[in-house]
Motif scaffolding. Sequence first.
Motif, PDB file in Angstrom:
ATOM      1  N   GLY A 198      97.176  96.161  43.014  1.00 44.67           N
ATOM      2  CA  GLY A 198      96.711  96.105  44.388  1.00 44.67           C
ATOM      3  C   GLY A 198      97.195  94.840  45.060  1.00 44.67           C
ATOM      4  N   PHE A 199      97.643  94.961  46.306  1.00 42.54           N
ATOM      5  CA  PHE A 199      98.156  93.826  47.069  1.00 42.54           C
ATOM      6  C   PHE A 199      97.218  93.573  48.253  1.00 42.54           C
ATOM      7  CE2 PHE A 199     101.685  95.938  44.974  1.00 42.54           C
ATOM      8  CZ  PHE A 199     102.309  94.876  44.318  1.00 42.54           C
ATOM      9  N   ALA A 200      96.707  92.347  48.332  1.00 38.21           N
ATOM     10  CA  ALA A 200      95.639  92.011  49.276  1.00 38.21           C
ATOM     11  C   ALA A 200      96.035  92.257  50.723  1.00 38.21           C
ATOM     12  CB  ALA A 200      95.209  90.558  49.090  1.00 38.21           C
ATOM     13  N   SER A 201      95.063  92.694  51.498  1.00 32.11           N
ATOM     14  CA  SER A 201      95.256  92.883  52.934  1.00 32.11           C
ATOM     15  C   SER A 201      94.772  91.677  53.730  1.00 32.11           C
ATOM     16  CB  SER A 201      94.496  94.133  53.401  1.00 32.11           C
ATOM     17  OG  SER A 201      93.111  94.021  53.089  1.00 32.11           O
ATOM     18  N   PHE A 202      94.080  90.747  53.079  1.00 30.91           N
ATOM     19  CA  PHE A 202      93.491  89.589  53.752  1.00 30.91           C
ATOM     20  C   PHE A 202      94.255  88.318  53.374  1.00 30.91           C
ATOM     21  CE2 PHE A 202      91.538  90.216  49.652  1.00 30.91           C
ATOM     22  CZ  PHE A 202      91.486  88.946  49.106  1.00 30.91           C
ATOM     23  N   GLY A 210      92.226  91.529  57.173  1.00 36.74           N
ATOM     24  CA  GLY A 210      92.539  92.670  56.324  1.00 36.74           C
ATOM     25  C   GLY A 210      92.153  94.015  56.890  1.00 36.74           C
ATOM     26  N   ILE A 211      91.619  94.058  58.118  1.00 36.84           N
ATOM     27  CA  ILE A 211      91.081  95.308  58.650  1.00 36.84           C
ATOM     28  C   ILE A 211      92.169  96.345  58.924  1.00 36.84           C
ATOM     29  CG2 ILE A 211      91.128  94.471  61.037  1.00 36.84           C
ATOM     30  CD1 ILE A 211      88.396  96.730  59.564  1.00 36.84           C
ATOM     31  N   SER A 212      93.357  95.923  59.331  1.00 41.39           N
ATOM     32  CA  SER A 212      94.472  96.808  59.717  1.00 41.39           C
ATOM     33  C   SER A 212      94.056  97.724  60.874  1.00 41.39           C
ATOM     34  CB  SER A 212      95.023  97.585  58.521  1.00 41.39           C
ATOM     35  OG  SER A 212      94.178  98.639  58.140  1.00 41.39           O
ATOM     36  N   SER A 213      94.441  99.005  60.849  1.00 41.56           N
ATOM     37  CA  SER A 213      94.155  99.903  61.980  1.00 41.56           C
ATOM     38  C   SER A 213      93.472 101.181  61.531  1.00 41.56           C
ATOM     39  CB  SER A 213      95.450 100.253  62.730  1.00 41.56           C
ATOM     40  OG  SER A 213      95.924  99.140  63.437  1.00 41.56           O
ATOM     41  N   ASN A 214      92.684 101.093  60.475  1.00 44.82           N
ATOM     42  CA  ASN A 214      91.918 102.241  60.000  1.00 44.82           C
ATOM     43  C   ASN A 214      90.427 101.935  60.047  1.00 44.82           C
ATOM     44  OD1 ASN A 214      94.611 102.501  58.045  1.00 44.82           O
ATOM     45  ND2 ASN A 214      93.892 104.391  58.982  1.00 44.82           N
ATOM     46  N   GLY A 215      89.664 102.908  60.487  1.00 45.66           N
ATOM     47  CA  GLY A 215      88.219 102.742  60.514  1.00 45.66           C
ATOM     48  C   GLY A 215      87.718 101.915  61.680  1.00 45.66           C
ATOM     49  N   LEU A 216      88.557 101.707  62.704  1.00 47.97           N
ATOM     50  CA  LEU A 216      88.140 100.822  63.792  1.00 47.97           C
ATOM     51  C   LEU A 216      87.041 101.431  64.658  1.00 47.97           C
ATOM     52  CD1 LEU A 216      89.051  97.933  64.573  1.00 47.97           C
ATOM     53  CD2 LEU A 216      90.467  99.039  62.864  1.00 47.97           C
ATOM     54  N   THR A 217      86.927 102.745  64.704  1.00 42.64           N
ATOM     55  CA  THR A 217      85.801 103.337  65.421  1.00 42.64           C
ATOM     56  C   THR A 217      84.498 102.962  64.722  1.00 42.64           C
ATOM     57  OG1 THR A 217      87.130 105.187  66.232  1.00 42.64           O
ATOM     58  CG2 THR A 217      84.747 105.484  66.229  1.00 42.64           C
ATOM     59  N   ALA A 218      84.460 103.123  63.413  1.00 38.89           N
ATOM     60  CA  ALA A 218      83.273 102.737  62.648  1.00 38.89           C
ATOM     61  C   ALA A 218      83.035 101.241  62.742  1.00 38.89           C
ATOM     62  CB  ALA A 218      83.432 103.162  61.190  1.00 38.89           C
ATOM     63  N   ALA A 219      84.102 100.442  62.611  1.00 35.79           N
ATOM     64  CA  ALA A 219      83.952  98.982  62.632  1.00 35.79           C
ATOM     65  C   ALA A 219      83.408  98.496  63.969  1.00 35.79           C
ATOM     66  CB  ALA A 219      85.299  98.326  62.336  1.00 35.79           C
ATOM     67  N   ARG A 220      83.885  99.076  65.048  1.00 35.70           N
ATOM     68  CA  ARG A 220      83.450  98.664  66.383  1.00 35.70           C
ATOM     69  C   ARG A 220      81.968  98.964  66.586  1.00 35.70           C
ATOM     70  NH1 ARG A 220      84.669 101.971  70.833  1.00 35.70           N
ATOM     71  NH2 ARG A 220      86.131 103.016  69.453  1.00 35.70           N
ATOM     72  N   HIS A 221      81.562 100.176  66.209  1.00 31.29           N
ATOM     73  CA  HIS A 221      80.177 100.576  66.456  1.00 31.29           C
ATOM     74  C   HIS A 221      79.205 100.008  65.424  1.00 31.29           C
ATOM     75  CE1 HIS A 221      81.058 103.138  69.851  1.00 31.29           C
ATOM     76  NE2 HIS A 221      81.990 103.783  69.160  1.00 31.29           N
ATOM     77  N   ASP A 222      79.637  99.882  64.161  1.00 32.29           N
ATOM     78  CA  ASP A 222      78.761  99.317  63.138  1.00 32.29           C
ATOM     79  C   ASP A 222      78.663  97.802  63.237  1.00 32.29           C
ATOM     80  OD1 ASP A 222      77.978 101.665  61.887  1.00 32.29           O
ATOM     81  OD2 ASP A 222      79.672 101.681  60.497  1.00 32.29           O
ATOM     82  N   GLY A 223      79.679  97.168  63.835  1.00 29.56           N
ATOM     83  CA  GLY A 223      79.715  95.721  63.847  1.00 29.56           C
ATOM     84  C   GLY A 223      79.173  95.065  65.094  1.00 29.56           C
ATOM     85  N   LEU A 224      79.162  95.772  66.225  1.00 26.47           N
ATOM     86  CA  LEU A 224      78.855  95.147  67.511  1.00 26.47           C
ATOM     87  C   LEU A 224      77.549  95.670  68.113  1.00 26.47           C
ATOM     88  CD1 LEU A 224      82.427  95.174  69.102  1.00 26.47           C
ATOM     89  CD2 LEU A 224      81.278  93.274  67.944  1.00 26.47           C
ATOM     90  N   GLY A 272      90.063  95.424  51.081  1.00 27.21           N
ATOM     91  CA  GLY A 272      90.677  94.233  50.503  1.00 27.21           C
ATOM     92  C   GLY A 272      92.100  94.399  50.039  1.00 27.21           C
ATOM     93  N   HIS A 273      92.537  95.635  49.774  1.00 30.79           N
ATOM     94  CA  HIS A 273      93.968  95.830  49.518  1.00 30.79           C
ATOM     95  C   HIS A 273      94.412  97.152  50.146  1.00 30.79           C
ATOM     96  CE1 HIS A 273      92.729  98.357  45.979  1.00 30.79           C
ATOM     97  NE2 HIS A 273      93.880  98.962  46.234  1.00 30.79           N
TER      98      HIS A 273
END
Length: 394
Positions: free
Chosen positions: A187-191, A203-217, A338-339
């Motif tokens: 595994g190669f780290a994304s962070f 390390g977030i990249s561009s996947n799960g940003l709908t969940a991240a936006r609503h779960d995080g803010l 993380g990766h």
Amino acid sequence: MQEPNAYIERGVSSTKQEIHAIVSEQKQGLFDGAFCRILPDHLTGDSDYCLLVHADGAGTKSSLAYIYWKETGDVSVFRDLAYDSLIMNLDDLAACGCVSNFMLSNTIGRNKHLIPEEVIREVIQGYDDCIDVLSRCGIDIYSCGGETADVGDLVRTLIIDSSLTTRMKRSDIINAAHIQEDSFIVGFASFGQALWETKYNSGISSNGLTAARHDGLQKIYANTYPESYAPQTNQKYVYSGKGLLSDPLEGTPLTLGQALLSPTRTYAPLIRKILKSYASQVQGLIHCTGGGQTKCLRFGSGIEYIKDNLFPIPPLFAYLQDSGNVPLREMMSIYNMGHRLEAFIKEESVANECIAMAQECGIEARIIGRTKAAKTKQNSLTIISQNEQLTYSL
């Protein structure tokens, strides 16, 4: 594999099972089971070569960038969205062994009522910046221009999409269908901060940003920026987290907003380096995008994937898990955790050499697991993390 309920309620899918079912009815190309569809070289008719065309984009990360810009006045945030759009294509193709000579086209769909010229200028400049960075790493991308469409009746804020095209020798293809039992998973780290990056990457990249936006803010963003989410979404799932964009993210030099908007890391320079020395030793490369840590389930046949030595969960993912009260099982199927790149290698000595190459590039790497023969032809995945043992299958 069952979809996380909150993800469905927000109108998105981490597994896109219905899409995969439709696509499976189509012709699979020259290399059945490869990470991307690979076509004969219809342009020249040369049977030694093949063509790859890939399309992807920054997804709903652009909605988050819109809020950040409105809150801070920092329009340069849109440059990084061009990186996201381009790299999500590039690294999918790199997982097939393609590491240079790409043709790029992009499409920007905007709501002109909300997205002015200065934003579009930043996006276009971002593509140029990304191409320059990659060129210095030996990866050549040639821009063919693109299309900017004013589609306010369809788009609430902004959509940034791209496509990459390349031609390469069939003999150089890395086919993930060749992943075998008794192999090491690197595994190669994304962070962190790779050599070609100018700042710390969450390390977030561009996947799960709908969940991240609503779960995080916090809900305040729903009230202030109703254009940033679909009005059909159940209010229970809209901006239901604990944080503000300006909050410091513990364990990083970033604010929460900066961490959520960290540009997608490219592994292409590292993949280029690894394949130059060990192409024949790499059975497959998995770009852990849609489906997160469960992405591997779609590749190989009769494989039991075991991931029992993952990286410690990076700060942003730990925050999102806590803020959204998200079960670890769902986290693993949404985010890379993380990766975002996995290499499947038979020899442990070669796996360790690849780890050393990554470290030279400023990327942490480790053997995160192994493969075994599954009891059936169906693939399975076992993840051991945070004192939990999670099992997945398609």
